[in-house]
Design a protein around this motif. Structure first.
Motif, short mmCIF file in Angstrom:
data_model
loop_
_atom_site.label_atom_id
_atom_site.label_comp_id
_atom_site.label_asym_id
_atom_site.label_seq_id
_atom_site.Cartn_x
_atom_site.Cartn_y
_atom_site.Cartn_z
N THR A 128 33.42 47.93 36.59
CA THR A 128 33.85 46.72 37.30
C THR A 128 33.52 45.44 36.53
OG1 THR A 128 31.76 46.84 38.51
CG2 THR A 128 33.71 47.70 39.64
N SER A 129 32.58 45.49 35.59
CA SER A 129 32.15 44.27 34.90
C SER A 129 33.24 43.73 33.96
CB SER A 129 30.89 44.55 34.07
OG SER A 129 30.70 43.51 33.13
N TYR A 159 39.89 40.42 41.76
CA TYR A 159 39.40 41.72 42.25
C TYR A 159 38.24 41.54 43.24
CZ TYR A 159 37.00 46.30 41.65
OH TYR A 159 36.38 47.50 41.85
N ARG A 160 37.34 40.62 42.92
CA ARG A 160 36.16 40.38 43.77
C ARG A 160 36.40 39.28 44.81
NH1 ARG A 160 32.92 44.65 43.88
NH2 ARG A 160 31.86 45.09 41.91
N GLN A 161 37.67 38.82 44.89
CA GLN A 161 38.05 37.76 45.83
C GLN A 161 37.15 36.52 45.69
OE1 GLN A 161 38.06 40.00 49.58
NE2 GLN A 161 40.25 40.28 49.29
N ARG A 162 36.89 36.16 44.44
CA ARG A 162 36.10 34.95 44.16
C ARG A 162 36.99 33.72 44.14
NH1 ARG A 162 32.00 36.06 46.09
NH2 ARG A 162 31.30 34.05 45.38
N SER A 169 40.09 50.74 42.37
CA SER A 169 40.42 50.05 43.63
C SER A 169 39.22 50.06 44.57
CB SER A 169 41.59 50.72 44.34
OG SER A 169 42.30 51.52 43.50
N LEU A 170 39.09 48.97 45.32
CA LEU A 170 37.94 48.84 46.23
C LEU A 170 38.18 49.63 47.52
CD1 LEU A 170 37.15 45.05 45.77
CD2 LEU A 170 35.71 46.96 45.07
#
Ligand SMILES: N[C@@H](CCC(=O)N[C@@H](CS)C(=O)NCC(=O)O)C(=O)O
Length: 186
Positions: free
Chosen positions: A8-9, A153-156, A185-186
Motif C-alpha cells: 500500500t505504501s 486510495y486512502r481518501q486523503r 482493493s480495500l
C-alpha cells in the motif's frame, strides 16, 4: 537483493515500478510496521538489502536501482526539485493520515494546520507544471503518480480542483508497470 515493504505504501510502489522497468532481480519481502521497526533504523518502509549494502529510504533505493541498471538518476535539477516537493507533500499527508487514526486532526493542532496548508499550496504548484500523458515517465512523474494514486486510495484528497493532475493520473493508470503495482482493493 531484497526490497522490504508493503503493497500500500506509495514510496514502496515507486521502487516496485523501477524494479519492473529495469527487470533487476529482487525479492519482495512484505513487511509490516512491527518488522520495519526492528529491521530499519528509520522504522519505515521501504528498505533494501543487497549483500553489504543496506538502504533505508526510497530516494537512495531508487538511485541505487537506476544506476545499477545503467541508467542515470535525476540529471535535471528542476525535475529533482519537483520530486522533493512531492515528497514533502507525501510526508505531510502520511503524517496527517497516521495522526488522524489517533484522533489528532488539523482542527486540534496549529502544526497540523500548517501541514495541511503545505499540502494545499504544493497541489496548487503541481497543477501548473507540464506533465506527459504517455510513457516514458521520469522519476519525478512516477513519484507524483504514486502520491496522487495513494491519496485517492486512502481518501486523503480528490483531484476535482486539479484537472491537469487528474488527467495526468488517468493516463498514467494505463502504463503497465504502474497498473501492475496498484494497491490491493480495500
Ligand atoms: N522518506 C521515506 C518515507 C517512507 C515512509 O514514510 N513510509 C511509511 C509508509 S508509506 C512508513 O513506513 N511509515 C511508518 C511510520 O511512520 O511509522 C522514504 O522515502 O522511503
Amino acid at each position: 537483493m531484497q526490497l522490504y515493504g508493503s503493497y500500500t505504501s506509495p514510496f514502496v510502489r515507486h521502487c516496485r515500478i523501477v524494479l519492473l522497468e529495469t527487470e533487476l532481480k529482487c525479492e519482495f519481502v512484505e513487511t509490516d510496521a512491527a518488522a520495519s521497526a526492528q529491521k530499519s533504523p528509520s522504522k519505515k518502509v521501504p528498505f533494501l538489502h543487497d549483500g553489504d549494502i543496506q538502504l533505508t529510504d526510497s530516494t537512495s533505493i531508487l538511485k541505487y536501482l537506476r544506476e545499477k541498471s545503467g541508467d542515470t538518476y535525476f540529471s535535471d535539477i528542476a525535475a529533482y526539485d519537483v520530486f522533493c516537493l512531492v515528497n514533502t507533500a507525501m510526508d505531510a499527508c502520511v503524517n496527517l493520515f497516521f495522526l488522524e487514526k489517533e484522533g489528532l486532526t488539523p482542527a486540534r493542532s496549529d502544526y497540523l494546520k500548517r501541514q495541511q496548508a503545505r499540502v494545499d499550496s504544493i497541489f496548487t504548484e503541481l497543477e501548473q507544471i507540464p506533465l506527459p500523458h504517455n510513457a516514458p515517465y521520469n522519476d519525478m512523474e512516477l513519484r507524483l503518480g504514486c502520491f496522487l494514486a495513494w491519496g485517492i486510495y486512502r481518501q486523503r484528497f480528490s483531484l476535482g480542483e486539479y484537472p491537469k493532475l487528474a488527467h495526468f493520473l488517468e493516463a498514467l493508470n494505463n502504463y503497465q508497470p504502474f497498473r501492475d503495482t496498484a494497491p490491493p482493493s480495500l
